[in-house]
Design a protein around this motif. Structure first.
Motif, PDB file in Angstrom:
ATOM      1  N   ILE A 115      31.915  75.552  45.405  1.00  0.00           N
ATOM      2  CA  ILE A 115      32.744  74.568  46.099  1.00  0.00           C
ATOM      3  C   ILE A 115      34.014  75.218  46.633  1.00  0.00           C
ATOM      4  O   ILE A 115      34.446  74.964  47.774  1.00  0.00           O
ATOM      5  CB  ILE A 115      33.108  73.387  45.172  1.00  0.00           C
ATOM      6  N   ASN A 116      34.616  76.076  45.788  1.00  0.00           N
ATOM      7  CA  ASN A 116      35.835  76.770  46.212  1.00  0.00           C
ATOM      8  C   ASN A 116      35.565  77.707  47.389  1.00  0.00           C
ATOM      9  O   ASN A 116      36.400  77.849  48.291  1.00  0.00           O
ATOM     10  CB  ASN A 116      36.431  77.560  45.042  1.00  0.00           C
ATOM     11  N   SER A 117      34.398  78.341  47.374  1.00  0.00           N
ATOM     12  CA  SER A 117      34.031  79.249  48.468  1.00  0.00           C
ATOM     13  C   SER A 117      33.877  78.476  49.769  1.00  0.00           C
ATOM     14  O   SER A 117      34.354  78.910  50.831  1.00  0.00           O
ATOM     15  CB  SER A 117      32.721  79.973  48.134  1.00  0.00           C
TER      16      SER A 117
ATOM     17  N   LYS B 208      35.238  75.560  50.474  1.00  0.00           N
ATOM     18  CA  LYS B 208      36.549  75.053  50.873  1.00  0.00           C
ATOM     19  C   LYS B 208      37.385  76.141  51.543  1.00  0.00           C
ATOM     20  O   LYS B 208      37.993  75.914  52.600  1.00  0.00           O
ATOM     21  CB  LYS B 208      37.286  74.529  49.634  1.00  0.00           C
ATOM     22  N   LYS B 209      37.380  77.333  50.957  1.00  0.00           N
ATOM     23  CA  LYS B 209      38.164  78.438  51.527  1.00  0.00           C
ATOM     24  C   LYS B 209      37.586  78.875  52.865  1.00  0.00           C
ATOM     25  O   LYS B 209      38.321  79.142  53.816  1.00  0.00           O
ATOM     26  CB  LYS B 209      38.188  79.617  50.546  1.00  0.00           C
TER      27      LYS B 209
ATOM     28  N   GLN C  50      38.529  76.404  55.524  1.00  0.00           N
ATOM     29  CA  GLN C  50      39.922  76.573  55.941  1.00  0.00           C
ATOM     30  C   GLN C  50      40.085  77.759  56.886  1.00  0.00           C
ATOM     31  O   GLN C  50      40.764  77.652  57.915  1.00  0.00           O
ATOM     32  CB  GLN C  50      40.816  76.759  54.704  1.00  0.00           C
TER      33      GLN C  50
ATOM     34  N   GLN D 193      32.348  83.649  53.421  1.00  0.00           N
ATOM     35  CA  GLN D 193      33.155  83.496  52.217  1.00  0.00           C
ATOM     36  C   GLN D 193      32.263  83.441  50.977  1.00  0.00           C
ATOM     37  O   GLN D 193      32.590  84.031  49.939  1.00  0.00           O
ATOM     38  CB  GLN D 193      34.006  82.229  52.314  1.00  0.00           C
TER      39      GLN D 193
ATOM     40  N   ASP E 169      32.312  86.071  47.951  1.00  0.00           N
ATOM     41  CA  ASP E 169      32.492  85.684  46.554  1.00  0.00           C
ATOM     42  C   ASP E 169      31.318  86.125  45.683  1.00  0.00           C
ATOM     43  O   ASP E 169      31.479  86.355  44.476  1.00  0.00           O
ATOM     44  CB  ASP E 169      32.690  84.167  46.451  1.00  0.00           C
TER      45      ASP E 169
END
Length: 317
Positions: A2-4, A6-7, A10, A190, A194
């Motif tokens: 999820i963080n990947s 989101k980043k 962005q 991304q 990661d």
């Protein structure tokens, strides 16, 4: 994960916004100029030197459009012209070296590369390669057959309101196409970063960067440019430069290589519909990129050795 996502989202939005601020007004202006005497006047002035590089005057149209916009726009223009195989091949080589100058130059300048170096390298390679091909290749006189894509006649637009509306539509679609490519691309990249997959690919590039006279921390920048290009891979290239601490020397050598040869898959396959041999096109780009990078690196090292011990030439002045 999820963080990947989101980043990546962005970075993708940021990259789209950065490039969109350039692409939208340029596309809008050129689209309007197509309905005025200005663009035909520019083409008329360029036409006389077309014979020097083995092209007819009409070939100035895709050259101008391709350098202002992108390869897709240039190919669309080629499809409307009756050209020989040799002419199309020369155009393909020239446009491979020199296209989308405003956007891709802005990416290079964003990471500290001087504008004059970008223009001299890309335009110089385009015209020198065209002259060489015209002198060396005596064949290709048959009419080019555009097999996979059929040319479409432009819709007749008249009136100031219709012209502006049409231009806004083209500019808007250009930004939409950019967003549809860049945002998912940055999310995938991304995730790959990661998961350490992009790092592994970049590590595979390390022997290549070393052989070209660059340090290993340049490999991510090189990998991003080779795979995704300078426009669509802008986010990765800029991020790699900022995070990896690439030196001025290595960054310049990397961009000299990438200005000669980037987005090798897309920028090669895109010319298949024009009915030209794409393997020679790919080998010319790759060979020129390697040779030019090695030559510049050699003289850079020699200049450094002649100067203060351990000092790099200062190119910021």
């Amino acid at each position: 994960m999820i963080n990947s996502i989101k980043k990546g989202l962005q970075v993708g939005i940021k990259t789209t916004w950065t490039l969109g601020k350039v692409i939208f007004p340029v596309t809008l202006i050129v689209a309007v100029l197509q309905y005025t005497p200005v663009l035909p006047w520019i083409i008329e002035k360029i036409a006389p030197m077309m014979n020097l590089i083995g092209l007819s005057g009409d070939a100035a149209i895709p050259l101008v459009i391709g350098n202002f916009l992108n390869l897709y726009a240039a190919i669309g223009a080629i499809l409307t012209l009756d050209l020989t195989v040799k002419e199309v091949f020369i155009l393909a080589v020239m446009l491979s070296f020199s296209h989308n100058l405003i956007v891709e130059s802005s990416v290079a300048m964003k990471v500290g590369i001087k504008l004059w170096l970008v223009l001299v390298t890309r335009l110089g390679l385009a015209f020198v390669s065209a002259i060489v091909i015209n002198l060396v290749w005596q064949g290709g006189g048959e009419t080019a057959q555009y097999g996979l894509i059929q040319a479409k006649s432009d819709e007749q637009v008249s009136g100031i309101g219709s012209i502006i509306l049409s231009a806004l539509e083209k500019a808007g679609l250009g930004i939409l196409q950019l967003a549809l490519i860049v945002i998912p691309l940055m999310i995938v990249i991304q995730i790959l970063k990661d998961l350490q997959w992009l790092k592994k690919f970049s590590q595979g590039m390390s022997p290549v960067t070393r052989s070209l006279g660059m340090n290993e921390n340049t490999s991510t920048t090189m990998a991003a440019g080779l795979l995704f290009g300078l426009a669509y891979g802008a986010g990765v290239v800029i991020q790699a430069v900022e995070e990896d601490g690439v030196s001025k020397k290595d960054l310049t050598l990397a961009f000299i290589f990438l200005m000669s040869c980037h987005a090798v898959i897309e920028d090669t396959l895109i010319f298949i519909p024009l009915g030209i041999p794409v393997w020679p096109l790919f080998l010319i780009r790759l060979g020129v990129a390697i040779a030019l990078t090695l030559i510049v690196g050699f003289f850079w090292r020699r200049s450094g050795n002649l100067g203060r011990k351990g000092a790099e030439p200062n190119y910021e002045k």
